[in-house]
Structure formats: C-alpha cells, structure tokens
Design an enzyme around this catalytic site. Structure first.
Site, PDB file in Angstrom:
ATOM      1  N   CYS A  42       0.799  -1.235   0.000  1.00 57.02           N
ATOM      2  CA  CYS A  42       0.000   0.000   0.000  1.00 57.02           C
ATOM      3  C   CYS A  42       0.831   1.283   0.000  1.00 57.02           C
ATOM      4  O   CYS A  42       0.269   2.371  -0.133  1.00 57.02           O
ATOM      5  CB  CYS A  42      -0.963  -0.005   1.183  1.00 57.02           C
ATOM      6  SG  CYS A  42      -1.924  -1.514   1.273  1.00 57.02           S
TER       7      CYS A  42
ATOM      8  N   HIS B 246     -10.124   1.037  -0.984  1.00 56.58           N
ATOM      9  CA  HIS B 246      -8.678   0.954  -0.788  1.00 56.58           C
ATOM     10  C   HIS B 246      -8.045   0.379  -2.056  1.00 56.58           C
ATOM     11  O   HIS B 246      -8.208  -0.804  -2.354  1.00 56.58           O
ATOM     12  CB  HIS B 246      -8.373   0.077   0.418  1.00 56.58           C
ATOM     13  CG  HIS B 246      -6.932   0.102   0.839  1.00 56.58           C
ATOM     14  ND1 HIS B 246      -5.934   0.720   0.109  1.00 56.58           N
ATOM     15  CD2 HIS B 246      -6.321  -0.408   1.946  1.00 56.58           C
ATOM     16  CE1 HIS B 246      -4.787   0.570   0.729  1.00 56.58           C
ATOM     17  NE2 HIS B 246      -4.998  -0.106   1.844  1.00 56.58           N
TER      18      HIS B 246
ATOM     19  N   HIS C 289      -3.892   7.913   5.284  1.00 57.94           N
ATOM     20  CA  HIS C 289      -4.137   6.605   4.668  1.00 57.94           C
ATOM     21  C   HIS C 289      -5.563   6.159   5.002  1.00 57.94           C
ATOM     22  O   HIS C 289      -6.320   5.816   4.121  1.00 57.94           O
ATOM     23  CB  HIS C 289      -3.100   5.620   5.210  1.00 57.94           C
ATOM     24  CG  HIS C 289      -2.999   4.346   4.461  1.00 57.94           C
ATOM     25  ND1 HIS C 289      -2.952   4.273   3.089  1.00 57.94           N
ATOM     26  CD2 HIS C 289      -2.926   3.047   4.897  1.00 57.94           C
ATOM     27  CE1 HIS C 289      -2.847   3.005   2.711  1.00 57.94           C
ATOM     28  NE2 HIS C 289      -2.837   2.246   3.783  1.00 57.94           N
TER      29      HIS C 289
END
Lengths: 413, 344
Positions: free
Chosen positions: A164, A337, A297
C-alpha cells in the site's frame, strides 16, 4: 540530452505537470473530483464476479470497462490513466531516453498471473502454461514496461513492490531520478486491479468491513477494496519551463520507513510513520507548522487508523495542544482501498486540493476517534480557513512500511 | 562529499551460504547444476537452493520456521552482512539501518500457494491467512526488519533483472543525503517450477540456466561507525541508456577516477563482457552468470557481494577499483564503482 554536470536550482525542483486517474468514480480526474465534492461514495455492489460465497457485497470497482482480450484488467486501467496524464501534461509519445517511468503496484497483472497459477495447479504440464508465451509478461514489473512502451519512455524504468505504500514510494523515487539528473521527465504513480485473489486474502484475514467503510470512526470494522490507476507527470522545473508547461503543484519531499515491529500489524506506538513524516518534512525543509492539510491513509481498519492518529499526535503535538491541528481526511470511503495505487491516488487528489483550496472529505464518518483533538473533514469538501499551501500525504503497508510525501501549491514567482 | 563504505557482504546460492560460495562456483569448483523434470520428457537445469536451511538465522529469530522461502533468502543475507559488519551485537545502531532490496519475481511462490483456495458449495474454502500475509514482494525486507530491529528507510524494487541495481542506486542517494546512516542493499530471487516451465517455453529467452538465491552488501556512511573494518568504498552508482563504454566513462568522470584505476569488471552478460574487454584492455573481466546462472533480480546482489569481497583481497592494492555492471529495464545499464580505500 545528457544530464547537466552542474544542475541549476530549477533542475533540482520537481513539479507536477499532469494528472491521470481511473477510479471507482470512473475514468478521468474530474469524475473523481466531482464525487469528492458531492461527498458521495463510489463503492457499489461487486459486478465483476459473484461475491456471495464471501459473504460480502461491495467494492470500489471501475464500472463499464469493456473486457479486452489478452489484456489484464490492471493494465487496462493503467492504459486509460496513461492516456489522460499524457494529454494533461502535453507530453507527446516521441521516444525519449530522458523520459522515465516509475510505478508502484501490489499485485500487478494479477488476473493474468492467477490464471496461469490455476491452470498450472490443475495440470502442471509443459506446453500448457502461459497464454502470452513470454516469460517476462508474468513479472510484477511488466506493467511499467507496458506504460514505457505506450509513452515512448526510453529512460529509467522502475517498479516498486511495497503493497500500500508502493506508489507513494514510486513518486519519491521518481523525484530522486529527476534531482539526480537521470531524467528530465518521469511518469510516476500506481495501478491495481480488483481481483478475487486479494478479495479472498483480505477476507480471510478479517480485514474487510461488514458495513460501510468508515475511516477514523469509532465504529469502523475494516476496509473495502477498490481499484484504479493514478498517475502524475513529474518533471524538473527547468523542463517544465522550457516546454511552457502548466505547473500544477510542486513535490517538496518524501520519506519511507520500516516499523520493524510486525509483518502485518502496524506498530501501535507509530514510530515508523512518525519517522517517515519527519523525514519528508526535513527533505521539504518544513516543519509541522507548515502543513495545511493531512491526506491520511485511513483504511478503516482498527489498528491502522489508531496508529495514524498516534503518529500525528506526536508530529503535530504543539498544534494539537494549541487547538490548531491541520484538517485530516481519508478518501477511501469514497473510492475504496486501491492498495498499490493508493499512495498516488492520495497524492493526485492532494494536488487538486491545493489547486482548488478545498479539503476532500471523509464520508461515513460519524464518531471520530482521537478524542476531539483533530479536525476531521466530514461529509463534504470544505475550504480551509487560511490558504492551503502544503499537504502531507501518508500511507502505511503490510511488511511494516510507511511513507510520507509533502506537496506544495504552485505559485509562480 | 560523504564517503560510503561497504562493511559486509553476504550471499545465498546453490552452493551454500556466504560470498565464498559464490567465489567457489565462479572458480569452477561448485557442484553441478540441478536437473529437474518438468515432465517425463523434459528436464531443465537450475541452480536450485530450495527451502533454505540456515542454522544461524534460525538461531537468530524464533519465527524462522514461519518464513517463506523467498523471504528466507533475503533474511539470511541480511543476517550475514550484519554479522560481518559487527552490527548483530549492536541493537541500538541497528535501529537506524534500513533495507533496500530488488527482485524480478518477488513473492510469486506464495501467490501460487495462496491460489489453492476455491469456492465449494457456495463457500470459500482453503484460503490460508498465514500465506496471504506474505503474498507481498516486500516480505524479505519486512521479516529482516522485524527480526533485527531495522527501522531505517526500506524499499523493495520489482524491476526485473536490474532490480538490485535500482536498489543500490536508490541507496546511494539515501545515504549521501543523510536520510539514513547505513543500509542493507541487495537482490533476492526464488524460482518455482512454474518459472522453469515458462522459461523453457519462451522462444524469446536467451536460454541461460535459471538460478535462485540472494546477495547483499552493507553500505554505511563514513561518520556512522568510525574505525570499523571496511571491505571497499562505494564511489558511485551510475545509470545510462547508451553504450557500455559511455556509461562506464560517465561514472568514472563523475567519481573523478582515472580509467587505469579499474582493474576488475564484473560484467552482467557475455556482450557486456566483450564490451568491457574492449573498453578496459588491461582489466580482469569476470562474468558471474556463466557459472552461477541467471538469478534475475538477485544478480546485482551477487555481483556487488562478489565485488565488495574481492576488493578486500591482498592481490588488490589500495586505490584499485572494481566496476560492477548490470542491465536494467529496457535499454538502461547500471554501473557501480567500488575501490579499495587507501586509508582503511
């Protein structure tokens, strides 16, 4: 043109001159921005496969993509975003050894690879593997090769595989290539296709939300996966000026760190993210007082969001004490995401936020964590009280990695 | 300018652990290639390491048994370089150390293992959480960081054959800018039988024998630990899209090193070997892949480990330089210049 032996100040400044995005809001940067302004989620029922066996129903899928024979979905997204960023930056496709590509991805062309794995697991016979016939087409970095061929990039090419934080680190690495004179222009960003592989993985480790994705909410119970490709055209200021390009933002600094704590769980003391943020601020030559907005995030998982607040509390301790902490939001409740594309998606939206002086919202956030110390922008995009000049964008990942980028509003001298 | 020193080197290859095993194979004293049957009719050669057994790594970390094979290679070379650099006994300083690795194929084996899940009677079965957690290309750096408390900057490049060179290129920048005082830098590659099948079938491949393993060096700033043992000095890392000669000369000019100082070249393939002999007629040219095989993303790690260790030999006097070459993606080539420091 070879690199200059004695770079000028403008050779060392890195600016953003183009954006390209495919997200659950559709193809194009403006579709995503409209969705942000409206404060509406793009997360919808899964259509690319029947999700009922998983007991979950939603994802941030890109709708309306025509399946192209022999083209992996992730690379299809990458191609669409590439077309937009090239047009936006005004880059032509003439082969250029001073043009580079640095992309981040978590699983790359995962559907091509897993098709191969499935066939091989069922019948491992030579002659029946490989529908593309090329060994290299199954590597995680193959998408970068594709993008380089599409845009005529003959210069440096690199792929970052750090889950990520991949595309945030790709942006940082692209900046390094420019500052060291290895290229004049670099296409940076990330791409990720939604796949049953990752969906199954996240479900089996219990990381997916049973309800809506609610970053930073007391009731958050997991994340929702998305997909997309987010690309930025980076170049030295001298290159941008020579081309007469429109500069959209300046990239001031970045940082990356390891928790050294656990392979999947973030360090609850948040030392890793704190180090990455301080590294990025130091490279930018700024302090916490200079940040006007934090693009977090914010995955909606219990551990990640709490860890982020701990890190922000440490770095911005003085501002928290004074009640002047910068506004925060996570866009994952709108787009899902996007894993390997997440860092670039956040950076790209930060460029738009700087240009338009609007803080993107977190939707579905009802009961914020953080004890009331933080200004979570909820529901709809909001103008900042003072001019927005600098944004801090943060990401964290499996493997215990953290990244931070600092972007600045472009103000021509 | 800040000086950078190589203070440790490590390797995993089919001959065993440590840089000496690379040297042994390169000298033609290694064991023969393994031969594996892809089908009853087709055998393929490979430099196979397999499920790595490393008692010292097992002793260093109580979860060694949980670590996947790809990550074990990276973990083992990290332990080796930390040991050689005397950092295993220094947990405080290790907190500042980062890990920058490259790989071409990454965690493909774990992806393949995880793919055993299926939908049966309307339910997902066979999905293994412990496997999914390591279906990430940055797993080797992650495990090493957790086990050894390495909390500095960490990067993992999945940039094909040049991945470890991308890593050392980035590492040089991180170190010179003062972002970190020391980094483990190298490459890792693990091949499963699926790779062998793909490679055997691909008519565009050059036909080299695949080989798996890892290689790494520890690079640190001169102000990090004054007085420690130095294997070699990292003078610079260059990248270029032109010819071998142009790329090499560009780096030598930047580092202000005369052509004659290059006494050894580690070439990334036969064509580069020919170019190196033409450009540096008096220098020794070695081509590690000839006997070690093609380890893709690990090649840069092996080459750096070989070069760093070789510069430590008594035959190479102070000031002697080794030029390490490798191919990047597309038309790019990488060059790394190492020197035996005069004041070590």
């Amino acid at each position: 043109m070879p690199p200059s032996p004695s770079p000028s100040a403008e050779d060392l400044r890195v600016v953003v001159t183009g954006l390209g995005l495919v997200s659950a809001a559709g193809v194009g940067v403006e579709n995503a921005w409209s969705q942000l302004l409206a404060g509406e989620t793009s997360i919808t029922p899964i259509r690319s496969f029947d999700p009922r066996p998983w007991g979950l129903e939603v994802a941030g899928e890109v709708q309306g993509l025509e399946r192209e024979e022999g083209v992996d979905r992730a690379e299809q997204l990458l191609r669409l975003a590439t077309d937009e960023v090239m047009a936006d930056a005004g880059w032509d496709r003439t082969p250029d050894s001073r043009l580079g590509v640095v992309l981040g991805t978590c699983q790359g062309a995962i559907e091509r690879v897993r098709g191969l794995h499935r066939r091989y697991l069922q019948r491992p016979v030579v002659g029946e593997v490989g529908d593309e016939g090329r060994f290299a087409a199954y590597r995680p970095g193959y998408g970068t090769e594709r993008a380089a061929s599409w845009i005529g990039a003959r210069g440096p090419r690199a792929t970052v595989g750090m889950v990520c934080v991949s595309s945030a680190v790709a942006i940082w690495h692209g900046m390094d290539l420019l500052r060291r004179g290895a290229a004049d222009r670099v296409l940076v960003g990330g791409f990720e296709g939604f796949s049953p592989f990752v969906f199954t993985g996240f479900q089996c480790i219990g990381a997916l939300a049973k309800g809506p994705l609610r970053p930073f909410d007391e009731q958050r119970d997991g994340t929702v996966l998305g997909e997309g490709a987010a690309l930025l055209a980076l170049e030295t200021l001298s290159s941008a000026k020579a081309r007469g390009a429109r500069v959209r933002a300046e990239l001031l600094g970045g940082g990356v760190s390891a928790d050294g704590f656990h392979m999947t769980a973030p360090d609850p003391k948040a030392g890793g993210l704190e180090r990455a943020i301080r590294m990025a601020l130091a490279e930018a030559g700024l302090g916490p007082e200079d940040i006007d907005y934090i693009s977090a995030h914010g995955t909606g998982t219990a551990f990640n969001d709490q860890m982020e607040i701990v890190a922000f509390n440490k770095v911005f301790a003085d501002r928290v004490a004074q009640g002047t902490a910068p506004p925060i939001s996570s866009k994952k409740s709108i787009f899902g995401h996007t894993l390997g594309a997440a860092g670039a998606l956040d950076a790209l939206l930060s460029v738009l936020a700087l240009e338009r002086e609007l803080v993107p919202p977190t939707v579905a956030l009802a009961e914020p964590i953080g004890g009331g110390s933080w200004d979570f922008v909820r529901g709809r995009a909001r103008p900042t009280e003072s001019p927005m000049r600098r944004v801090l964008s943060t990401n964290s990942a499996f493997g215990g990695n953290n990244s931070a980028l600092v972007l600045s509003r472009w103000e021509a001298a | 300018m800040t000086r950078l020193f190589v203070t440790g080197a490590g390797a995993v290859c089919f001959e065993g652990l440590g840089v000496d095993t690379l040297r042994r194979v390169h000298a033609g004293q290694g064991r023969p290639w393994d031969e594996e049957l892809l089908s009853p009719a087709q055998a393929v050669r490979i430099g196979r390491v397999g499920r790595l057994q490393d008692p010292e790594s097992a002793a260093a970390y109580d979860r060694w048994g949980q670590i996947d094979t790809y990550s074990r290679y990276g973990f083992s070379v990290t332990r080796q370089v930390l040991a050689e650099a005397s950092l295993l006994q220094d947990p405080e300083r290790r907190l500042q150390v980062g890990v920058v690795l490259g790989t071409a194929w990454g965690c493909v084996e774990e992806n393949q293992r995880f793919e055993r899940w299926d939908v049966v009677d309307g339910k997902v079965v066979g999905a293994a959480p412990i496997v999914f957690k390591v279906t990430v290309d940055n797993a080797p750096a992650g495990w090493a960081a957790v086990a050894f408390g390495l909390r500095g900057p960490t990067e993992t490049f999945v940039s094909g054959d040049g991945a470890a060179f991308e890593a050392v290129w980035s590492a040089e920048s991180i170190l010179r800018r003062g972002v970190a005082p020391a980094l483990v830098v190298g490459g890792v590659e693990r091949f499963v039988d699926l790779h062998l099948a793909l490679a055997a079938l691909d008519p565009t491949r050059h036909g080299a024998v695949l080989s798996e393993g890892a290689g790494a060096i520890l690079v640190e700033r001169d102000d990090f630990r004054p007085g420690r043992r130095v294997l070699s000095e990292l003078l610079g890392v260059g990248r270029a899209c032109g010819t071998f000669a142009e790329g090499a000369e560009q780096l030598l000019r930047r580092c202000e090193i005369p052509h004659r100082s290059v006494v050894r070249i580690v070439a990334g393939g036969p064509a580069a070997g020919q170019d190196a002999r033409a450009s540096f007629p008096g220098a020794e040219v070695i081509e590690p892949k000839a006997l070690l095989g093609e380890p893709h993303g690990a090649y840069g790690g092996w080459a750096l480990a070989l070069a760093a260790g070789a510069a430590d030999g008594p035959a190479r006097g102070p000031g002697a330089c080794t030029l390490v070459h490798g191919h990047g993606e597309g038309e790019e080539q990488f060059f790394v210049l190492l020197r035996v420091p005069e004041d070590r």
